[in-house]
Enzyme design. Structure first.
Site, PDB file in Angstrom:
ATOM      1  N   GLU A 136       0.413  -4.915  -2.245  1.00  0.00           N
ATOM      2  CA  GLU A 136      -0.528  -4.962  -1.119  1.00  0.00           C
ATOM      3  C   GLU A 136      -1.026  -6.396  -0.986  1.00  0.00           C
ATOM      4  OE1 GLU A 136      -3.668  -2.006  -0.778  1.00  0.00           O
ATOM      5  OE2 GLU A 136      -2.358  -0.480  -1.631  1.00  0.00           O
ATOM      6  N   GLU A 156      -4.215   1.468  -7.402  1.00  0.00           N
ATOM      7  CA  GLU A 156      -5.578   0.974  -7.672  1.00  0.00           C
ATOM      8  C   GLU A 156      -6.307   1.946  -8.597  1.00  0.00           C
ATOM      9  OE1 GLU A 156      -7.489  -0.457  -4.041  1.00  0.00           O
ATOM     10  OE2 GLU A 156      -5.945  -1.993  -3.839  1.00  0.00           O
TER      11      GLU A 156
HETATM   12  O1  AHR Z   1      -4.501  -1.181   2.519  1.00  0.00           O
HETATM   13  C1  AHR Z   1      -5.745  -0.573   2.585  1.00  0.00           C
HETATM   14  C2  AHR Z   1      -6.275  -0.164   1.222  1.00  0.00           C
HETATM   15  O2  AHR Z   1      -6.487  -1.302   0.453  1.00  0.00           O
HETATM   16  C3  AHR Z   1      -5.361   0.677   0.381  1.00  0.00           C
HETATM   17  O3  AHR Z   1      -5.435   2.017   0.679  1.00  0.00           O
HETATM   18  C4  AHR Z   1      -5.872   0.430  -0.999  1.00  0.00           C
HETATM   19  O4  AHR Z   1      -4.869   0.540  -1.972  1.00  0.00           O
HETATM   20  C5  AHR Z   1      -6.455  -0.975  -0.917  1.00  0.00           C
HETATM   21  O5  AHR Z   1      -7.731  -1.034  -1.425  1.00  0.00           O
END
Ligand code: AHR
Length: 512
Positions: free
Chosen positions: A316, A193
Site C-alpha cells: 500500500e 495491518e
Molecule cells: O487504503 C486504505 C486503507 O489504508 C486500507 O484499508 C488500510 O490497509 C490502510 O490503512
C-alpha cells in the site's frame, strides 16, 4: 569598479545557470537484478466506489460490461499491463468472510462494511467475480486473507476452494459455482495491518499468529503459493525486525505500508487540488521519505536474510489527501493532480532502484479511491495523471536494472531543499535502454548531461508528462489536460546524452 560589478554579475548568472545542471552516469551491468513487474501492482478494496460503482457497476448502467464488470475500465488498465491486483482489502480484508461471496447472488448475505462508512455490502462481488476481473485484465490475483476476525480453517478452506484440483467437497463446490478448473492463485496475504485495523496486535504476538496461519496456507499440487506477511506501519522498524527474526522461513515476502500525507497530519491531510508551493514542497519531502524508510527496512532484512530470499512488498502506497469536498469522507475519493504523477514517478523510481529486495508494490487504489488511476462518474471515465505514469513506466517491467550515479541541483523552498531530479533505468530484452527522469522542481528546467556506459546506442526518443501547474488535474469535461506527449528535449552528443528536463515533469527516454 563597473567592470568588477559586471564580472560579478556574469559569475552569479553563470553559477545559477550551472546550478540547474545535473550529471548522470549510467552503467549497464549484467549482474544487476530484474525489476519485477509486480512492482507495478495495484490494489482494489471494498471501500467507497472502488469495487462497487468502480469495477462492478449497476446492471442498468449504460456502459459495456461483462456480467457487471465495466469494460472501459478493464480496457484502460489492460493498456498499462497491470501485473497484479490486491483484493479485498485493506482493512476490509480482516472482516471479509469469503463464503458470503460465493453462490447465488440473491442468496448472499448483506453485511455492514464497518471500516468504510457502515454501508451495506451485498456481497455481489466475491471470489469468482474478482477472479473473473483478473482474467479479463490478464493480471495475477493477490488475495488478502482474513486473520483479524477469521480463523485458520476459514483461510485454509478458501485456498483449497480456489486452488485445489481434485475431488474435494470444496473443489466440487467451486465447480458447481461455475469454475471446475482451479484458479491457481499464487499471492496470498496473511493479515493486513495486523498492528491496527487487522487486530491491533503487538508484533511479538503476531509473529506466532502469522506462523500458525502460514503453516496451514497450503500449496496444492500445481498451485504453489507465495505467503506475504502483514508488515510494518511506515517507520515501525521493530515490526520488520521481529518478523524477520521469528518468521522469515515461512514467508515469500513481508509488506510495508507508507502513504504520503501532504501535511504529515492524519487529522488534516491537505487538499488534493488546492495547495501552495510550500505545501507542495512539504508533500514532496514526505514522498521522498520513502527512500529512507525503505533503506532502513531493507537493512534489517539484509541482516537476517543476506541472500535476499524474502521480498519486501510495498503493498500500500500513494498520496492520501482530504476527501473531495461534498463526497462521503469515508469513501476516500480524491482528485489527482500533476503533483500525484510526480509522486508516483518518484516512488516507482525508488522501488526500481531497490529491485533486489522490493519485488512487489501496490498503489492504493485503482479506481475512485485515494491515488486512483481511473475516476468514474456514472457512465463517464477519466484517466488521471497517475495513470499516465504507469503507462510511461511499463517499459521497466521485468527489465534489468541499470545502476547509476547522479548529482542533481536542489529544489529550494525558503531555507529548505530537496534533490530536484530522481531517476531509474533499465535494459529490456530487446536491448533497449529506458530511463525515467523526474524533475520535482515546479519552476526550473534542468539540463542533464549523461554518460551511458556499457552499451552502444544510436538514437533517443521519449515522452513527457507535464502541465502548466502542479495543481493541474484532468476533469470529466476536460479529461486531457495532463497527458503524455512526444518529448524532443533529448539528444545524442559526442559525450553521451543531453536532456533538457522541463520543470515539474516526468520523462521517459528510450535509447536504441
Ligand atoms: O487504503 C486504505 C486503507 O489504508 C486500507 O484499508 C488500510 O490497509 C490502510 O490503512
Amino acid at each position: 569598479m563597473r567592470s568588477l560589478f559586471t564580472l560579478l554579475l556574469i559569475t552569479l548568472l553563470w553559477t545559477s545557470i550551472r546550478a540547474q545542471e545535473a550529471y548522470l552516469s549510467l552503467n549497464v551491468d549484467d549482474s544487476q537484478p530484474t525489476i519485477s513487474k509486480h512492482i507495478y501492482g495495484h490494489f482494489s478494496e471494498h471501500l467507497g466506489r472502488c469495487v462497487y460503482d468502480g469495477f462492478w457497476v449497476d446492471e442498468n448502467m449504460d456502459v459495456q460490461k461483462k456480467d457487471r464488470i465495466r469494460l472501459d475500465v478493464v480496457e484502460a488498465l489492460k493498456k498499462i499491463n497491470i501485473p497484479n491486483l490486491r483484493w479485498p482489502g485493506g482493512c476490509f480484508a480482516d472482516e471479509y468472510h469469503w463464503r458470503d461471496g460465493i453462490g447465488q447472488r440473491a442468496e448472499r448475505p448483506n453485511m455492514v462494511n464497518t471500516h468504510w462508512g457502515m454501508g451495506v455490502e451485498d456481497n455481489s462481488f466475491g471470489t469468482h467475480e474478482f477472479l473473473e476481473l483478473c482474467d479479463l485484465l490478464g493480471t495475477e490475483p493477490y488475495i488478502a486473507a482474513n486473520v483479524g476476525s477469521g480463523t485458520v480453517k476459514e483461510m485454509n478452506d478458501w485456498i483449497e476452494y480456489v486452488n485445489y484440483n481434485g475431488e474435494s467437497t470444496l473443489a466440487k463446490l467451486r465447480a458447481e459455482n461455475g469454475h471446475p478448473e482451479p484458479y491457481n492463485v499464487a499471492f496470498w496475504g496473511i493479515g493486513n495491518e495486523s498492528w491496527g485495523c487487522g487486530g491491533n496486535m503487538t508484533v511479538e504476538y503476531f509473529a506466532d499468529v502469522y506462523k500458525r496461519y502460514a503453516t496451514y496456507a497450503k500449496s496444492y499440487p500445481g498451485a504453489p503459493i507465495k505467503r506475504i506477511a502483514s508488515g510494518a506501519n511506515s517507520a515501525d522498524y521493530h515490526w520488520t525486525e521481529v518478523m524477520m527474526k521469528e518468521a522469515r522461513r515461512h514467508m515469500w515476502g513481508i509488506s510495508v505500508h507508507y502513504y504520503t500525507i501532504p501535511t504529515g497530519d492524519w487529522g488534516a491531510k491537505g487538499s488534493a487540488t488546492s495547495f501552495t508551493e510550500a505545501e507542495y514542497f512539504n508533500t514532496m519531502k514526505n514522498c521522498l521519505f520513502m527512500d529512507e524508510l525503505l533503506d532502513k527496512h531493507i537493512a534489517i532484512m539484509d541482516r537476517y536474510d543476506p541472500e535476499k530470499k524474502v521480498a519486501l512488498a510495498v503493498d500500500e502506497w500513494g498520496i492520501w489527501t482530504d476527501a473531495e469536498p461534498g463526497t462521503n469522507s469515508s469513501f476516500l475519493y480524491q482528485q489527482n493532480s500533476l503533483r500525484d504523477a510526480l509522486i508516483a514517478a518518484t516512488q516507482l523510481n525508488s522501488f526500481n532502484n531497490r529491485a533486489d529486495r522490493i519485488r512487489m508494490a501496490n498503489l492504493a487504489q485503482t479506481v475512485n479511491v485515494l491515488q486512483a488511476l481511473i475516476l468514474t462518474d456514472k457512465e463517464k471515465m477519466l484517466l488521471t495523471p497517475t495513470y499516465h505514469v504507469f503507462d510511461l513506466y511499463q517499459v521497466h517491467q521485468d527489465a534489468q536494472l541499470i545502476p547509476f550515479s547522479i548529482s542533481t541541483p536542489d529544489f529550494v523552498n525558503g531555507d529548505k531543499k530537496l534533490p530536484a531530479v530522481n531517476v531509474s533505468a533499465s535494459l529490456d530484452q530487446d536491448g533497449k535502454v529506458h530511463i525515467t527522469l523526474v524533475n520535482i522542481d515546479p519552476n526550473k528546467s534542468i539540463t542533464i548531461k549523461s554518460a551511458v556506459n556499457g552499451i552502444d546506442w544510436k538514437k533517443v526518443s521519449g515522452k513527457v508528462l507535464t502541465s502548466g501547474k502542479v495543481t493541474d488535474i484532468n476533469k470529466f469535461d476536460q479529461p486531457e489536460i495532463v497527458k503524455p506527449t512526444v518529448f524532443n528535449g533529448a539528444k545524442k552528443t559526442k559525450d553521451g546524452l543531453s536532456v533538457e528536463l522541463p520543470a515539474r515533469s516526468v520523462v521517459m527516454l528510450e535509447l536504441e
